[in-house]
Design an enzyme around this catalytic site. Structure first.
Site, PDB file in Angstrom:
ATOM      1  CD  GLU A  44      13.963  59.853  45.231  1.00 32.70           C
ATOM      2  OE1 GLU A  44      14.310  59.576  46.302  1.00 32.70           O
ATOM      3  OE2 GLU A  44      13.870  59.592  44.200  1.00 32.70           O
ATOM      4  CG  HIS A  62       6.117  41.080  34.931  1.00 38.09           C
ATOM      5  ND1 HIS A  62       6.888  39.646  35.418  1.00 38.09           N
ATOM      6  CD2 HIS A  62       6.914  41.810  35.340  1.00 38.09           C
ATOM      7  CE1 HIS A  62       6.391  40.456  36.913  1.00 38.09           C
ATOM      8  NE2 HIS A  62       7.143  41.414  36.890  1.00 38.09           N
ATOM      9  NE  ARG A 322       4.756  44.320  46.398  1.00 36.70           N
ATOM     10  CZ  ARG A 322       3.950  42.914  46.716  1.00 36.70           C
ATOM     11  NH1 ARG A 322       3.561  42.175  45.817  1.00 36.70           N
ATOM     12  NH2 ARG A 322       4.400  42.604  47.834  1.00 36.70           N
ATOM     13  CB  ILE A 346       3.599  53.065  39.328  1.00 45.28           C
ATOM     14  CG1 ILE A 346       3.279  54.208  38.669  1.00 45.28           C
ATOM     15  CG2 ILE A 346       4.747  52.162  37.787  1.00 45.28           C
ATOM     16  CD1 ILE A 346       2.426  53.639  37.095  1.00 45.28           C
ATOM     17  CB  CYS A 413      31.424  37.884  47.639  1.00 44.07           C
ATOM     18  SG  CYS A 413      31.847  36.931  49.671  1.00 44.07           S
ATOM     19  CB  CYS A 453      35.168  43.173  50.604  1.00 42.12           C
ATOM     20  SG  CYS A 453      33.736  43.567  50.470  1.00 42.12           S
TER      21      CYS A 453
END
Length: 467
Positions: A44, A62, A322, A346, A413, A453
């Site tokens: 990565e 989906h 995308r 993809i 929160c 926070c």
């Protein structure tokens, strides 16, 4: 099993190297890890899994009802829907089957709904139902005026995309995969093995999987192929506060166009409401910034779909890119002579299709000569629940009695406890930034965006990140 982010890479060749630790790359690593004979590397470029397109997904599971029938994408989305649904139930990834409504706002869109129902049937999803305006408004009373009807798709669901990617990575690493972060591939070549020149040195592998997302075309060309070109398509989204959640019961979809599914309004498993995405074709693969024009366009479309939503507070604005290719299908191709598989093009359906893509790619690798060996199912991880529809740690007295850290809230929160932050920092794939911690726990992701926070979360992060 190792997770590394600095230092030299191993010199011994791997059986398989996967470039790209997004949701698809992590799913492929998890699938290959079922074959314990294999030595696998997952590379990565950034400092965490799911840092690219995967982190800015619209978070929808989906059914594949509107995919192009007969395409590889249609098959893999349909298979992936079933696979990921079962995997989520097994590992604790939050999923809510809220259903979707494709809303028709004019006569042309209304006429398209029966065709979409027929298309869904050809995609092996025969469960859609046409609704008239009266039933539509009974289901969604806050919908803007003027809707003529809708197509109900009951199986469409919402899911946590961050937990999904992390679950795959956690399971892969637990089964022996080496995850190498901060390992951007600069050059690729092949002689007897694949030679990947990276920011951390050279890595060798007998087989290569290209799951590099926005950069998949670049790696493909480095190995002599010009099958597709990735055009980054920016999707900007607005995230509305949890107080807006009662306004919408389903995923509200427009009638789709060639550019995509269009602007939707959808609840999230985290209790918010999403408005978006835009669809802007760009040249810069790093252009993930939001724009005033994009935000204004979303608000204008949102005003028609769900007018009351515009009165609610926006807690976050974000954008994702995308990997559009101009093709109607995924660009998944095996090159047996190179022991190489490309997994390109993809789009946003990749989250749903991820497990099916992984199984398909594993089959292609076997066809390139990879001896998979025996199968051993890796232990499924137990993922932390980030979903509002399921009990969170602060709501579980028995958990707090056993460990009071789960009852000590840090982020009010999002109701994130010290115990959850501690667990994330000690996990098999720990966060290396506050943003990574946010995706694992939701800390600093709520209404105040860390105003109250932030200091406490940073202090816990720095303490937990020390060697």
């Amino acid at each position: 099993m190792t997770v590394t982010a600095d230092g030299p890479l191993p010199s011994t060749p791997y059986d398989v190297a996967i470039v790209g630790a997004g949701v698809v790359g992590c799913a492929i690593a998890r699938e290959l890890a079922r074959h314990p004979r294999l030595r696998i590397a997952l590379l990565e470029a950034q400092d965490d899994v799911g840092q690219g397109t995967s982190k800015a997904n619209t978070a929808i599971l989906h059914t594949g009802f509107d995919a192009t029938p007969g395409t590889l994408e249609a098959r893999l989305v349909r298979e992936g829907y079933a696979r990921l649904g079962a995997y989520a139930a097994e590992t604790g990834i939050p999923v809510e089957r809220v259903g979707a409504l494709l809303v028709a706002w004019d006569e042309e869109q209304l006429a398209a709904l029966p065709r979409l129902a027929e298309k869904a049937g050809r995609n092996a999803y025969p469960h859609t139902v046409l609704l008239g305006p009266e039933e539509l408004y009974a289901r969604e009373p806050h919908l803007g005026p003027g809707a003529l009807g809708a197509l109900h798709v009951p199986g469409e669901s919402i899911i946590c995309p961050w937990t999904t990617t992390l679950a795959y990575a956690t399971q892969a690493v637990g089964a022996g995969v080496d995850l190498h972060l901060n390992t951007r591939v600069h050059e690729a070549s092949r002689t007897d093995t694949h030679r990947l020149t990276t920011a951390r040195g050279t890595l060798h592998a007998r087989h290569l999987v290209n799951a590099a997302g926005l950069h998949a075309d670049t790696l493909d060309r480095a190995l002599g192929h010009e099958d597709f070109t990735v055009t980054p398509r920016r999707g900007q989204l607005l995230v509305y506060d949890k107080l807006a959640r009662p306004l919408v019961r389903h995923i509200l979809l427009p009638v789709p166009t060639a550019l995509g599914k269009g602007v939707l309004v959808a609840p999230t498993v985290h209790g918010n409401v999403l408005l978006g995405p835009t669809a802007e074709d760009l040249h810069d693969k790093r252009a993930t910034g939001s724009t005033a024009d994009g935000t204004a366009a979303l608000r204008e479309q949102g005003r028609r779909i769900l007018p009351a939503l515009l009165e609610e507070e926006v807690t976050a604005v974000y954008a994702g890119l995308r990997a559009a290719t101009g093709h109607e299908d995924y660009r998944i191709t095996a090159h047996p002579e190179q022991a190489y598989v490309t997994v390109g093009g993809i789009r946003s359906t990749g989250l749903t299709a991820s497990l099916a893509i992984a199984a398909h790619v594993t089959g292609l690798l076997a066809g390139t000569g990879l001896d998979l060996g025996p199968v051993r199912e890796p232990e499924p991880p137990a993922m932390p629940n980030l979903g509002e529809a399921f009990p969170r740690p602060y709501q579980r007295p028995e958990l707090i009695a056993a460990d009071p850290e789960y009852g000590t809230l840090v982020c009010h929160c999002e109701r994130v406890s010290r115990g959850e932050i501690r667990d994330a920092l000690a996990g098999p794939v720990p966060p290396r930034s506050l943003e990574g911690l946010r995706r694992r726990t939701r800390a600093r992701a709520g209404r105040c965006q860390g105003f109250y926070c932030g200091a406490a979360v940073r202090d816990l992060f720095e303490q937990g990140s020390r060697p």
